[in-house]
Design a protein around this motif. Structure first.
Motif, PDB file in Angstrom:
ATOM      1  N   ASP A  59     -10.169  -5.938  -7.498  1.00  0.00           N
ATOM      2  CA  ASP A  59     -10.693  -5.846  -6.136  1.00  0.00           C
ATOM      3  C   ASP A  59     -10.078  -4.702  -5.338  1.00  0.00           C
ATOM      4  O   ASP A  59      -9.644  -4.885  -4.194  1.00  0.00           O
ATOM      5  N   SER A 118     -13.822  -6.992 -10.284  1.00  0.00           N
ATOM      6  CA  SER A 118     -14.333  -7.279  -8.943  1.00  0.00           C
ATOM      7  C   SER A 118     -14.736  -8.743  -8.839  1.00  0.00           C
ATOM      8  O   SER A 118     -15.166  -9.356  -9.819  1.00  0.00           O
ATOM      9  N   LEU A 139     -16.641   5.139  -6.629  1.00  0.00           N
ATOM     10  CA  LEU A 139     -15.359   5.816  -6.418  1.00  0.00           C
ATOM     11  C   LEU A 139     -14.517   5.850  -7.688  1.00  0.00           C
ATOM     12  O   LEU A 139     -13.321   6.093  -7.630  1.00  0.00           O
ATOM     13  N   TYR A 184       0.805  -1.217   0.000  1.00  0.00           N
ATOM     14  CA  TYR A 184       0.000   0.000   0.000  1.00  0.00           C
ATOM     15  C   TYR A 184       0.843   1.275   0.000  1.00  0.00           C
ATOM     16  O   TYR A 184       0.296   2.375   0.069  1.00  0.00           O
ATOM     17  N   SER A 217      -6.067  -5.722  -4.613  1.00  0.00           N
ATOM     18  CA  SER A 217      -6.389  -5.542  -3.202  1.00  0.00           C
ATOM     19  C   SER A 217      -5.609  -4.374  -2.591  1.00  0.00           C
ATOM     20  O   SER A 217      -5.674  -3.258  -3.094  1.00  0.00           O
ATOM     21  N   THR A 237     -20.301  -0.971  -5.596  1.00  0.00           N
ATOM     22  CA  THR A 237     -19.843  -0.010  -4.593  1.00  0.00           C
ATOM     23  C   THR A 237     -18.509   0.625  -4.994  1.00  0.00           C
ATOM     24  O   THR A 237     -18.259   1.788  -4.686  1.00  0.00           O
ATOM     25  N   SER A 238     -17.668  -0.129  -5.685  1.00  0.00           N
ATOM     26  CA  SER A 238     -16.400   0.434  -6.154  1.00  0.00           C
ATOM     27  C   SER A 238     -16.634   1.472  -7.246  1.00  0.00           C
ATOM     28  O   SER A 238     -15.907   2.464  -7.345  1.00  0.00           O
ATOM     29  N   TRP A 248     -11.479  -2.488  -3.632  1.00  0.00           N
ATOM     30  CA  TRP A 248     -12.686  -2.011  -2.977  1.00  0.00           C
ATOM     31  C   TRP A 248     -12.357  -0.877  -2.012  1.00  0.00           C
ATOM     32  O   TRP A 248     -11.407  -0.948  -1.228  1.00  0.00           O
ATOM     33  N   GLY A 249     -13.126   0.200  -2.096  1.00  0.00           N
ATOM     34  CA  GLY A 249     -12.944   1.344  -1.210  1.00  0.00           C
ATOM     35  C   GLY A 249     -11.837   2.290  -1.615  1.00  0.00           C
ATOM     36  O   GLY A 249     -11.584   3.265  -0.910  1.00  0.00           O
ATOM     37  N   VAL A 250     -11.183   2.022  -2.757  1.00  0.00           N
ATOM     38  CA  VAL A 250     -10.078   2.874  -3.198  1.00  0.00           C
ATOM     39  C   VAL A 250     -10.569   3.806  -4.317  1.00  0.00           C
ATOM     40  O   VAL A 250     -10.969   3.328  -5.375  1.00  0.00           O
ATOM     41  N   PRO A 251     -10.555   5.123  -4.111  1.00  0.00           N
ATOM     42  CA  PRO A 251     -10.934   6.043  -5.189  1.00  0.00           C
ATOM     43  C   PRO A 251      -9.922   5.945  -6.326  1.00  0.00           C
ATOM     44  O   PRO A 251      -8.713   5.980  -6.088  1.00  0.00           O
ATOM     45  N   THR A 259     -19.179  -5.736  -4.854  1.00  0.00           N
ATOM     46  CA  THR A 259     -17.904  -5.022  -4.906  1.00  0.00           C
ATOM     47  C   THR A 259     -17.840  -4.141  -6.141  1.00  0.00           C
ATOM     48  O   THR A 259     -17.357  -3.004  -6.094  1.00  0.00           O
TER      49      THR A 259
END
Length: 210
Positions: A120, A136, A148, A52, A93, A144-145, A122-125, A141
């Protein structure tokens, strides 16, 4: 003899067993050993640095994806300025977090990002002045992805697959490829994750399995 590359495919995995990444690469590129020896495949060492960390990924790119080139400096004579290879980033990820930051830094430093492929994330703009694609492991996923940053094309597995299986076995992940036809019509086509990945790579000048 030194290899002359015109582009680099950079793999940034997540936080998991490295054998899953080896499986992903073998399924996508075939003979991985020959590919690494003769091709332009670069694998970020997540065993040594956080997946990350955008800065660590950027520093890695600077060390392996740029070459010195002679060019005239402002006041005459010749000096060495690094030439950055165009890159395609394939990330998974937690690696998506670091990869998107590194992509921005690479571009700001004068490099070209030919494509950014997130599996995947997920949650990453996701946003940037380069082509972005999302994959996904299930429809939730995917939906919701997309809030963003959906990217210019996407894929989601249906029926769902396990998160890690999307990475380790893209050839078995069946689902829907959301894209535009040559006439501009938005459509969803049945496909496997491997088929879609190979198409995206080919679109940007790179081939998958030989």
């Amino acid at each position: 003899m030194n290899r002359i590359w015109v582009m680099a495919v950079v793999i940034i995995a997540g936080i998991h067993d490295p054998k899953l990444t080896e499986s992903f690469l073998c399924k996508l590129f075939g003979d991985l050993r020959r590919r690494c020896q003769s091709g332009n495949l670069l694998i970020f060492p997540t065993q040594d640095y956080p997946a990350y960390s955008g800065l660590d990924i950027f520093n890695y790119l600077c060390s392996v994806a740029q070459t010195p080139a002679l060019s005239p400096p402002p006041r005459g004579g010749f000096g060495q300025n690094p030439v950055k290879l165009p890159i395609i980033l394939i990330c998974f990820s937690a690696g998506v977090v670091g990869a998107i930051a590194a992509a921005w830094m690479w571009q700001q430093a004068g490099g070209e990002v030919k494509a950014f492929i997130a599996l995947d994330g997920w949650g990453v703009p996701l946003g940037g002045n380069f082509p972005i694609y999302r994959m996904s492991h299930d429809r939730f996923t995917h939906r919701t992805s997309a809030l963003l940053g959906a990217g210019i094309e996407s894929f989601y597995a249906d029926p769902p697959v396990e998160h890690l299986n999307l990475w380790s076995s893209p050839q078995t992940a069946k689902g829907w490829w959301l894209h535009r036809t040559s006439t501009g019509v938005e459509t969803a086509s049945p496909a496997t994750a491997k088929t879609v990945l190979s198409y995206w790579l080919k679109t940007h000048g790179e081939s998958g399995e030989d």
